[in-house]
Design an enzyme around this catalytic site. Sequence first.
Site, PDB file in Angstrom:
ATOM      1  N   HIS A   1      13.117  61.375  48.577  1.00 28.31           N
ATOM      2  CA  HIS A   1      12.224  61.061  47.899  1.00 28.31           C
ATOM      3  C   HIS A   1      13.103  59.191  47.831  1.00 28.31           C
ATOM      4  O   HIS A   1      13.639  59.634  46.962  1.00 28.31           O
ATOM      5  CB  HIS A   1      12.724  61.362  47.130  1.00 28.31           C
ATOM      6  CG  HIS A   1      11.445  61.485  46.335  1.00 28.31           C
ATOM      7  ND1 HIS A   1      10.913  60.485  45.729  1.00 28.31           N
ATOM      8  CD2 HIS A   1      11.991  62.288  44.420  1.00 28.31           C
ATOM      9  CE1 HIS A   1       9.707  60.966  44.411  1.00 28.31           C
ATOM     10  NE2 HIS A   1      10.314  61.687  43.839  1.00 28.31           N
TER      11      HIS A   1
ATOM     12  N   ASP B   1      20.181  68.351  40.910  1.00 28.77           N
ATOM     13  CA  ASP B   1      19.285  68.441  40.493  1.00 28.77           C
ATOM     14  C   ASP B   1      18.238  70.078  40.571  1.00 28.77           C
ATOM     15  O   ASP B   1      19.368  70.567  40.492  1.00 28.77           O
ATOM     16  CB  ASP B   1      18.108  67.958  42.191  1.00 28.77           C
ATOM     17  CG  ASP B   1      16.909  67.819  42.019  1.00 28.77           C
ATOM     18  OD1 ASP B   1      16.427  68.105  40.897  1.00 28.77           O
ATOM     19  OD2 ASP B   1      16.197  67.404  43.807  1.00 28.77           O
TER      20      ASP B   1
ATOM     21  N   ARG C   1      11.664  54.312  37.041  1.00 29.68           N
ATOM     22  CA  ARG C   1      10.618  55.037  38.188  1.00 29.68           C
ATOM     23  C   ARG C   1      10.048  54.260  38.406  1.00 29.68           C
ATOM     24  O   ARG C   1       9.067  53.394  39.448  1.00 29.68           O
ATOM     25  CB  ARG C   1       9.960  56.055  38.186  1.00 29.68           C
ATOM     26  CG  ARG C   1      11.235  57.488  38.310  1.00 29.68           C
ATOM     27  CD  ARG C   1      11.162  57.025  40.143  1.00 29.68           C
ATOM     28  NE  ARG C   1       9.959  57.310  40.981  1.00 29.68           N
ATOM     29  CZ  ARG C   1       9.970  58.485  40.798  1.00 29.68           C
ATOM     30  NH1 ARG C   1      10.594  59.742  40.591  1.00 29.68           N
ATOM     31  NH2 ARG C   1       8.967  58.472  42.010  1.00 29.68           N
TER      32      ARG C   1
ATOM     33  N   ARG D   1       2.181  62.334  48.094  1.00 26.48           N
ATOM     34  CA  ARG D   1       3.342  63.178  48.068  1.00 26.48           C
ATOM     35  C   ARG D   1       3.009  64.606  48.685  1.00 26.48           C
ATOM     36  O   ARG D   1       1.848  65.451  48.673  1.00 26.48           O
ATOM     37  CB  ARG D   1       3.071  63.182  46.522  1.00 26.48           C
ATOM     38  CG  ARG D   1       4.602  64.491  45.978  1.00 26.48           C
ATOM     39  CD  ARG D   1       4.351  63.653  44.190  1.00 26.48           C
ATOM     40  NE  ARG D   1       4.765  65.113  43.352  1.00 26.48           N
ATOM     41  CZ  ARG D   1       6.327  64.907  42.632  1.00 26.48           C
ATOM     42  NH1 ARG D   1       6.852  63.452  42.976  1.00 26.48           N
ATOM     43  NH2 ARG D   1       6.874  65.219  42.380  1.00 26.48           N
TER      44      ARG D   1
ATOM     45  N   CYS E   1      16.749  64.068  37.517  1.00 25.44           N
ATOM     46  CA  CYS E   1      15.650  63.137  38.664  1.00 25.44           C
ATOM     47  C   CYS E   1      14.177  63.975  37.602  1.00 25.44           C
ATOM     48  O   CYS E   1      13.575  63.218  37.707  1.00 25.44           O
ATOM     49  CB  CYS E   1      14.873  62.919  39.925  1.00 25.44           C
ATOM     50  SG  CYS E   1      15.279  64.926  40.854  1.00 25.44           S
TER      51      CYS E   1
ATOM     52  N   GLN F   1      12.852  57.353  44.418  1.00 26.44           N
ATOM     53  CA  GLN F   1      13.407  58.024  43.315  1.00 26.44           C
ATOM     54  C   GLN F   1      15.075  57.477  43.158  1.00 26.44           C
ATOM     55  O   GLN F   1      15.888  57.272  42.491  1.00 26.44           O
ATOM     56  CB  GLN F   1      13.818  59.689  43.308  1.00 26.44           C
ATOM     57  CG  GLN F   1      15.029  59.966  42.216  1.00 26.44           C
ATOM     58  CD  GLN F   1      14.384  60.469  40.919  1.00 26.44           C
ATOM     59  OE1 GLN F   1      12.787  60.406  40.523  1.00 26.44           O
ATOM     60  NE2 GLN F   1      15.019  59.702  39.950  1.00 26.44           N
TER      61      GLN F   1
END
Length: 319
Positions: free
Chosen positions: A132, A222, A292, A105, A264, A135
């Site tokens: 991402h 988001d 996830r 990450r 998310c 996600q």
Amino acid sequence: MKKRDLLTLRDFSREEILALLQDSILLKKLRNVGAKYLNLLSGKTVAMIFEKPSTRTRASFTVAAYELGAFPVSYSSNELQLARGEPVKDVARVLSRYHDLIAARVYRHEDLEELARYSSVPVVNLLSDKYHPLQSLADYMTILEKMGKIDGVKITFVGDGTDNVLNSLIIAGVKLGAKITVASPRDYMPREDLVGKEYLSKIQVTEDPYEAVKDADVIYTDVFVSMGQEKEKEARLKAFLPRYQVNSELLKHVGREDFIVMHCLPAHRGEEITDEVVESKNSVVFDQAENRLHTSKAVLLHLLYPEWTKYLGKQPLHQ
């Protein structure tokens, strides 16, 4: 087996993405009937590097590796010599001699690409400034569960059109046949250099969120200020609020009741979305979060043990 990385879903075909989603659903069913601890990756170790804070990504990927029988090892960037200037390419060549897979990450997607270039084992994007992918896999798994399909589903994203989550949502969505509309201010519309001309040409972009949400199956948003954008906070909030907030007034313009609201997480309640909407009957944000775990498992198996379904019933699955 040839090394395969997951840095962006641009590198994966429609069929491969669908296979990941189907495997995710199967793994969820197995877990729900008691097959929680699988022995498929026994003896393998997974390295996770975190330059940014993480809740869902860290938890889901750690548990996914553990439940598949692998040993997950988490490193913050401050715990590695990266913090003292060790080149990414050196870290890649060292960690890939210890571990079977590296997941990271990062702030800069270019660092992830360099990590993959020098690693001898698969590298997975746990989030970068551009994409991402994990996600978006969980998002489309959730849409498939709730809608029964992805092809033809109208997804409206309201907010920052340059968002890393949105970039992956567009790429996967176009491959899977979703109809994507993005409502964002002119200065924050989707960028060709991030998404790609072939994908950008197949979505709708508008400055009008009220028009964009009409007849939508999915409303997605988001945060307006992502990690690393803190210096832009004042300008961003001025650009997005109040027009691009997902609230009860905006949702009145959908014109139907059977839509779902996605985020998310973490949500900045009162900014991009209201508390009322997060907690509403249309919200599926915690189903997304749960998924996830299952999509992380599918990715790990796809990269480390792609033939796993052939061995169901032929070997003990439990540790």
